[in-house]
Design an enzyme around this catalytic site. Structure first.
Site, PDB file in Angstrom:
ATOM      1  N   LYS A   6       0.839  -1.206   0.000  1.00  0.00           N
ATOM      2  CA  LYS A   6       0.000   0.000   0.000  1.00  0.00           C
ATOM      3  C   LYS A   6       0.877   1.261   0.000  1.00  0.00           C
ATOM      4  O   LYS A   6       1.957   1.264   0.583  1.00  0.00           O
ATOM      5  CB  LYS A   6      -0.891   0.015   1.254  1.00  0.00           C
ATOM      6  CG  LYS A   6      -1.881  -1.146   1.310  1.00  0.00           C
ATOM      7  CD  LYS A   6      -3.076  -0.852   0.436  1.00  0.00           C
ATOM      8  CE  LYS A   6      -3.977  -2.073   0.276  1.00  0.00           C
ATOM      9  NZ  LYS A   6      -4.726  -2.076  -0.969  1.00  0.00           N
ATOM     10  N   CYS A   7       0.367   2.319  -0.604  1.00  0.00           N
ATOM     11  CA  CYS A   7       1.061   3.595  -0.542  1.00  0.00           C
ATOM     12  C   CYS A   7       1.117   4.065   0.895  1.00  0.00           C
ATOM     13  O   CYS A   7       0.161   3.845   1.638  1.00  0.00           O
ATOM     14  CB  CYS A   7       0.340   4.634  -1.412  1.00  0.00           C
ATOM     15  SG  CYS A   7       0.927   4.585  -3.121  1.00  0.00           S
ATOM     16  N   PRO A   8       2.219   4.661   1.356  1.00  0.00           N
ATOM     17  CA  PRO A   8       3.319   5.182   0.531  1.00  0.00           C
ATOM     18  C   PRO A   8       4.463   4.199   0.272  1.00  0.00           C
ATOM     19  O   PRO A   8       5.484   4.617  -0.245  1.00  0.00           O
ATOM     20  CB  PRO A   8       3.816   6.345   1.382  1.00  0.00           C
ATOM     21  CG  PRO A   8       3.620   5.883   2.788  1.00  0.00           C
ATOM     22  CD  PRO A   8       2.358   5.066   2.772  1.00  0.00           C
ATOM     23  N   ASP A  57      -1.789  -0.989  -5.780  1.00  0.00           N
ATOM     24  CA  ASP A  57      -2.560  -0.063  -4.956  1.00  0.00           C
ATOM     25  C   ASP A  57      -3.001   1.092  -5.866  1.00  0.00           C
ATOM     26  O   ASP A  57      -2.159   1.737  -6.496  1.00  0.00           O
ATOM     27  CB  ASP A  57      -1.689   0.473  -3.813  1.00  0.00           C
ATOM     28  CG  ASP A  57      -2.445   1.471  -2.940  1.00  0.00           C
ATOM     29  OD1 ASP A  57      -3.658   1.663  -3.170  1.00  0.00           O
ATOM     30  OD2 ASP A  57      -1.820   2.062  -2.041  1.00  0.00           O
TER      31      ASP A  57
END
Lengths: 410, 96
Positions: free
Chosen positions: B32-34, B59
């Site tokens: 997932k970001c970041p 993502d």
């Protein structure tokens, strides 16, 4: 029943003694424990609304003919007149709904239904509130068409692109917000209204973020607003449909609110909502200047104090109270949690903070960083000291959150 | 099937051609970001100047955030190419 003894205790009609605020909510916006910077989600209840709400709690059914009912109707109609005056509408053009979202749903679907013969195309900006886009999705499922007009990096719809979309054959409705709820950018409503007038297309204006703060731009055919955004209670929306705009309820027939909104009117909340609206309008100039200066301070200080930050939204063409920024290499959820721990209530458009696990469609459409996003939206009573304290704690919070995922800041 | 919105700014970033060769591929699928952005920032200097890094990510935030990172960091977003299994290969050219 004859012969039964009277009830042991009679229900008291006297007002109850004032009680301390429910401890679960005490301080959520009182600036004692928490600096509440989430006005764009919901503005704290205005004192004028609280007073009006308590005063009108016993309102009877405004549709009936006895004395209490007539008094209730009088309160409701006076509220309607006062709201109409603020909006720049005739009282019979104004209906109260059960929320801003309901006002949008009814406004969008009712106008599309009323204009079915003109066509089945709806035009909307890409960063409209989800209630507009979701109503559009319903329209699409029913065989209609939705044309989404993109935005530039500040979140502003290109007025020429919008005008071109509106002018296309078969357009039944165009929708544009006065200002974006996530980044604060003002939309070119006046120019959109011109284009709509030229094309003979009704324009629905979502004024949720500006009603009570900024003048209502002219040229709308349908206007929607939400009371809790201006300091009224939850559960009241406003839907105004300009005389001559074709509109048909998408819901089952009901006699209330001139057949526009089904269900028993929430007279106490409506009266309170309009009391807050008037109070907000009266103080708007003073509050706007103060909040806008605080927003400028945040816009200037955050990129100076925190490395690798992008402040998003238009720096000038914006509402007075919203500023949004994204921090590189930071999870939105982590920064919100840390800010909450330090006594700041803010919100975020990052995907990890959304139930959908998708980033905000607003930030996506703008093409700006969606992670590490923080929206600061100042309520009318936000204090300068709290803003300064926010700026004092933010750099270290970002540094710590970054260090936790192995990113060292300069 | 990826669901994407019809945004005006989106079209130029989505190239129909097959992805070109990359000097380095960062597998950020499932992250997932970041995190994908952090991986990119940590590894961009491992390729020679003007070489390309491919970030594989699924993502949806990465689709917006990698090009935004390029803009902020003055690197070049070459293009984003849909992967058959979902997600994208997002190509970035090291500019400095």
């Amino acid at each position: 029943m004859p012969g039964t003894s009277p009830p042991a205790a009679r229900v008291s009609l006297a007002p109850p003694a004032p009680r301390p605020t429910d401890a679960r909510f005490a301080g959520w916006c009182d600036h004692e424990r928490v600096a509440y910077f989430d006005a764009a989600s919901t503005e704290p209840l205005h004192p004028a609304a609280r007073e009006a709400l308590i005063g009108a709690l016993d309102a009877a059914d405004p549709a009936r003919l006895y004395g209490a009912a007539r008094r209730s109707r009088m309160l409701l109609e006076r509220a309607r007149e006062e709201a109409a005056e603020v909006i720049g509408a005739r009282p019979d053009e104004v209906s109260f709904t059960s929320s801003g979202t309901q006002a949008i749903h009814l406004g969008v679907l009712g106008t599309l239904l009323g204009r079915r013969r003109a066509g089945r195309r709806m035009v909307a900006g890409a960063v409209e509130h989800s209630s507009v886009l979701q109503a559009g999705a319903v329209h699409e499922r029913e065989g209609g068409e939705m044309d989404v007009v993109g935005v530039g990096m500040t979140g502003r719809v290109d007025p020429e692109e919008f005008a071109a979309a509106v002018a296309r054959e078969g357009t039944a409705l165009a929708c544009l917000q006065t200002a974006n709820h996530e980044v604060g950018t003002l939309q070119p409503v006046a120019r959109a209204a011109e284009a709509c007038r030229a094309a003979g297309v009704p324009l629905l204006v979502d004024a949720a973020q500006t009603l009570g703060r900024l003048p209502v731009p002219p040229g709308w055919s349908v206007l929607a607003g939400s009371a809790h955004k201006w300091g009224g209670p939850a559960g009241v929306g406003v839907l105004a449909v300009r005389k001559g705009t074709r509109w048909r309820s998408p819901l089952p027939e009901d006699e209330r609110e001139r057949r526009r909104v089904p269900g028993f009117e929430n007279v106490p909340a409506i009266v309170a909502a309009v009391a807050a609206l008037r109070a907000r309008v009266a103080d708007a100039e003073r509050d706007n200047a103060r909040l806008s200066a605080l927003v400028d301070r945040v816009r200037e200080a955050v990129p100076r104090l925190v490395p690798d930050v992008e402040v998003v939204g238009d720096p000038v063409e914006r509402v007075p109270h919203i500023v949004t920024f994204s921090c590189l290499y930071v999870a939105g959820e982590a920064i919100l949690t840390e800010l909450d721990r330090s006594g700041f209530a803010v919100s975020s458009g990052s995907s990890c903070t959304a139930s959908t696990l998708r980033p905000s469609h607003v930030l996506e459409a703008m093409g700006v960083l969606t992670h590490g996003n923080v929206r600061v939206s100042l309520p009318w009573n936000a204090s300068e000291a709290d803003v300064d304290r926010f700026l004092a704690v933010l750099p270290d919070i970002v540094r710590r959150v970054r260090a936790a995922v192995g990113v060292e800041s300069p | 099937m990826t669901t994407r919105r019809r945004d005006a700014g989106e079209a130029p970033r989505q190239e129909p051609a097959a992805p070109p060769e990359a000097a380095l591929t960062i597998d950020a699928l499932g992250r997932k970001c970041p995190i994908p952005i952090i991986m990119l920032a940590q590894q961009i200097n491992d390729v020679p100047m003007n070489a390309t890094v491919a970030v594989l990510a699924d993502d949806p935030a990465a689709f917006t955030d990698v090009p935004a990172w390029c803009r902020l960091k003055s690197h070049h977003h070459v293009g984003s190419y849909e992967l058959p299994q979902g997600g994208w290969a997002i190509h970035v050219r090291r500019n400095y």
